[in-house]
Design a protein around this motif. Sequence first.
Motif, PDB file in Angstrom:
ATOM      1  N   PHE A  70       0.834  -1.213   0.052  1.00 29.58           N
ATOM      2  CA  PHE A  70       0.088   0.119  -0.076  1.00 29.58           C
ATOM      3  C   PHE A  70       1.096   1.168   0.026  1.00 29.58           C
ATOM      4  O   PHE A  70       2.190   1.249   0.338  1.00 29.58           O
ATOM      5  N   GLN A  71       0.298   2.503  -0.408  1.00 28.61           N
ATOM      6  CA  GLN A  71       0.808   3.773  -0.557  1.00 28.61           C
ATOM      7  C   GLN A  71       1.253   3.976   0.963  1.00 28.61           C
ATOM      8  O   GLN A  71       2.280   4.898   0.873  1.00 28.61           O
ATOM      9  N   SER A  72       0.635   4.021   2.025  1.00 32.29           N
ATOM     10  CA  SER A  72       0.915   4.235   3.280  1.00 32.29           C
ATOM     11  C   SER A  72       0.156   3.471   4.225  1.00 32.29           C
ATOM     12  O   SER A  72      -0.607   2.622   3.993  1.00 32.29           O
ATOM     13  N   VAL A  73       0.611   3.619   5.560  1.00 32.69           N
ATOM     14  CA  VAL A  73       0.222   2.902   6.602  1.00 32.69           C
ATOM     15  C   VAL A  73      -1.287   3.177   6.821  1.00 32.69           C
ATOM     16  O   VAL A  73      -2.016   2.253   7.266  1.00 32.69           O
ATOM     17  N   ASP A  74      -1.587   4.399   6.505  1.00 27.52           N
ATOM     18  CA  ASP A  74      -3.143   4.688   6.674  1.00 27.52           C
ATOM     19  C   ASP A  74      -4.015   3.996   5.723  1.00 27.52           C
ATOM     20  O   ASP A  74      -5.131   3.206   5.760  1.00 27.52           O
ATOM     21  N   GLU A  75      -3.519   3.765   4.409  1.00 24.05           N
ATOM     22  CA  GLU A  75      -4.245   2.956   3.347  1.00 24.05           C
ATOM     23  C   GLU A  75      -4.242   1.429   3.751  1.00 24.05           C
ATOM     24  O   GLU A  75      -5.265   0.965   3.736  1.00 24.05           O
ATOM     25  N   LEU A  76      -3.212   0.942   4.375  1.00 21.40           N
ATOM     26  CA  LEU A  76      -3.062  -0.317   4.833  1.00 21.40           C
ATOM     27  C   LEU A  76      -4.188  -0.576   6.105  1.00 21.40           C
ATOM     28  O   LEU A  76      -4.894  -1.557   6.011  1.00 21.40           O
ATOM     29  N   LYS A  77      -4.080   0.265   7.087  1.00 17.78           N
ATOM     30  CA  LYS A  77      -5.318   0.247   7.991  1.00 17.78           C
ATOM     31  C   LYS A  77      -6.790   0.201   7.545  1.00 17.78           C
ATOM     32  O   LYS A  77      -7.402  -0.622   7.855  1.00 17.78           O
ATOM     33  N   GLU A  78      -6.797   0.924   6.313  1.00 18.78           N
ATOM     34  CA  GLU A  78      -8.213   0.932   5.962  1.00 18.78           C
ATOM     35  C   GLU A  78      -8.536  -0.226   5.314  1.00 18.78           C
ATOM     36  O   GLU A  78      -9.718  -0.719   5.343  1.00 18.78           O
ATOM     37  N   GLN A  79      -7.421  -0.981   4.494  1.00 16.90           N
ATOM     38  CA  GLN A  79      -7.892  -2.112   3.855  1.00 16.90           C
ATOM     39  C   GLN A  79      -8.194  -3.107   4.999  1.00 16.90           C
ATOM     40  O   GLN A  79      -8.847  -4.082   4.810  1.00 16.90           O
ATOM     41  N   ILE A  80      -7.358  -3.216   6.119  1.00 15.01           N
ATOM     42  CA  ILE A  80      -7.481  -4.353   7.118  1.00 15.01           C
ATOM     43  C   ILE A  80      -8.920  -4.071   7.771  1.00 15.01           C
ATOM     44  O   ILE A  80      -9.520  -5.099   8.160  1.00 15.01           O
ATOM     45  N   MET A  81      -9.143  -2.832   7.909  1.00 12.28           N
ATOM     46  CA  MET A  81     -10.647  -2.552   8.446  1.00 12.28           C
ATOM     47  C   MET A  81     -11.724  -3.296   7.341  1.00 12.28           C
ATOM     48  O   MET A  81     -12.724  -3.828   7.968  1.00 12.28           O
ATOM     49  N   LYS A  82     -11.546  -3.096   6.208  1.00 16.53           N
ATOM     50  CA  LYS A  82     -12.480  -3.638   5.309  1.00 16.53           C
ATOM     51  C   LYS A  82     -12.565  -5.142   5.162  1.00 16.53           C
ATOM     52  O   LYS A  82     -13.350  -5.757   5.179  1.00 16.53           O
ATOM     53  N   ASP A  83     -11.333  -5.834   5.593  1.00 16.61           N
ATOM     54  CA  ASP A  83     -11.014  -7.360   5.593  1.00 16.61           C
ATOM     55  C   ASP A  83     -11.675  -7.661   6.824  1.00 16.61           C
ATOM     56  O   ASP A  83     -12.482  -8.726   6.809  1.00 16.61           O
ATOM     57  N   MET A  84     -11.786  -6.913   7.951  1.00 12.35           N
ATOM     58  CA  MET A  84     -12.488  -7.441   9.068  1.00 12.35           C
ATOM     59  C   MET A  84     -13.874  -7.300   8.868  1.00 12.35           C
ATOM     60  O   MET A  84     -14.754  -8.099   9.430  1.00 12.35           O
ATOM     61  N   SER A  85     -14.343  -6.321   8.149  1.00 16.35           N
ATOM     62  CA  SER A  85     -15.791  -5.913   8.025  1.00 16.35           C
ATOM     63  C   SER A  85     -16.414  -7.262   7.286  1.00 16.35           C
ATOM     64  O   SER A  85     -17.614  -7.773   7.623  1.00 16.35           O
ATOM     65  N   GLN A  86     -15.633  -7.566   6.078  1.00 12.98           N
ATOM     66  CA  GLN A  86     -15.953  -8.872   5.524  1.00 12.98           C
ATOM     67  C   GLN A  86     -15.936 -10.081   6.123  1.00 12.98           C
ATOM     68  O   GLN A  86     -16.891 -10.868   6.250  1.00 12.98           O
ATOM     69  N   LEU A  87     -15.195 -10.351   7.063  1.00 16.16           N
ATOM     70  CA  LEU A  87     -15.022 -11.265   8.139  1.00 16.16           C
ATOM     71  C   LEU A  87     -16.449 -11.137   9.201  1.00 16.16           C
ATOM     72  O   LEU A  87     -17.001 -12.377   9.286  1.00 16.16           O
ATOM     73  N   LEU A  88     -16.639 -10.394   9.510  1.00 21.82           N
ATOM     74  CA  LEU A  88     -17.751  -9.971  10.397  1.00 21.82           C
ATOM     75  C   LEU A  88     -19.096 -10.332   9.725  1.00 21.82           C
ATOM     76  O   LEU A  88     -20.010 -10.794  10.660  1.00 21.82           O
ATOM     77  N   LYS A  89     -19.158 -10.148   8.683  1.00 21.05           N
ATOM     78  CA  LYS A  89     -20.391 -10.673   7.723  1.00 21.05           C
ATOM     79  C   LYS A  89     -20.659 -11.770   7.659  1.00 21.05           C
ATOM     80  O   LYS A  89     -21.710 -12.291   7.416  1.00 21.05           O
ATOM     81  N   GLN A  90     -19.816 -12.817   7.935  1.00 24.61           N
ATOM     82  CA  GLN A  90     -19.844 -14.303   7.484  1.00 24.61           C
ATOM     83  C   GLN A  90     -20.425 -14.951   8.701  1.00 24.61           C
ATOM     84  O   GLN A  90     -20.391 -14.340   9.910  1.00 24.61           O
TER      85      GLN A  90
END
Length: 301
Positions: A281-301
């Motif tokens: 990722f271009q920045s740590v903030d962008e990495l954190k944003e993607q991790i949050m999306k990954d977690m959201s996907q996990l919580l939906k299952q």
Amino acid sequence: MRVIEFSDGIKLNNTIVTVGKFDGIHKGHEKLLDTMAENANGRKKVVLTFADSPDAFLNDESKNTIFTETEKRLICDSLGVDVYMSMPLTKEFLSLTPDEFVQKVLKEKIGATEIVCGPDFRFGAGAKGDIWFLKENQVKNNLAVTVIDKEQYHDTDISSTEIREKIVEGKIEEVNEMLDHPYTITGKVEKGKSLGRTIELPTANVIPDSNKLLPPNGVYRTVVVSKHMSYPAITNIGVNPTVEDTKEIRVESHILNFKDDLYGEIIEVRFYEFIRPEKKFQSVDELKEQIMKDMSQLLKQ
């Protein structure tokens, strides 16, 4: 479960045994272990296993393993094995004739009165021993022989070779179906750069054994097991290219809603589904944003 080496000065008596490398301990292997449990009738259930296959040892072609020795032991223990006996492969051992293998290994050392095996079980120098040899000599050897048919997946015999191929392809759900339990990485939680804590997404970091067969780098839906407790998690396998400049593969798990310190603990990371490839990722903030999306996907299952 008792763990011993074949070279230990220990002789067992009146046991039921199964023999093999058991790389992965897949559904077919579990059938062998289940049959041992059903037939035991008070006898100790013994697994005689090797760190490598005889062919690989003789040809000096050692392969990465689906499960490490530690992981194999954990699985065998969970499946009710009484004695886990490791056999270091040597040319002397591999030169034993089929009859010597039965007498010196199965009878004198293990004290076996029954062996449970698959239809293609081979043993002895040149792999000349087989189930027919065992059956023809079972009265002489006082060794009952129980042969178990192979398990199948989509009309094909389950094999460690096919499981390896699926792991390399990242097809974790298919791998787990053939194993009949999750693909797992077990190890001690190591200290990292603590970046996860600075962005409020701490991770439990494990450096896998060098001989462990790993799926492709990427993010996976997992469950982390620590001290017999299970926690949903997302896990990245790879080098974390956004913040690292290294080729060392790490297994980094963010456990949902978990704040305890796991440094130094031995954990199991059980894999269930591939989510996405690892990327820089271009920045740590962008990495954190993607991790949050990954977690959201996990919580939906």
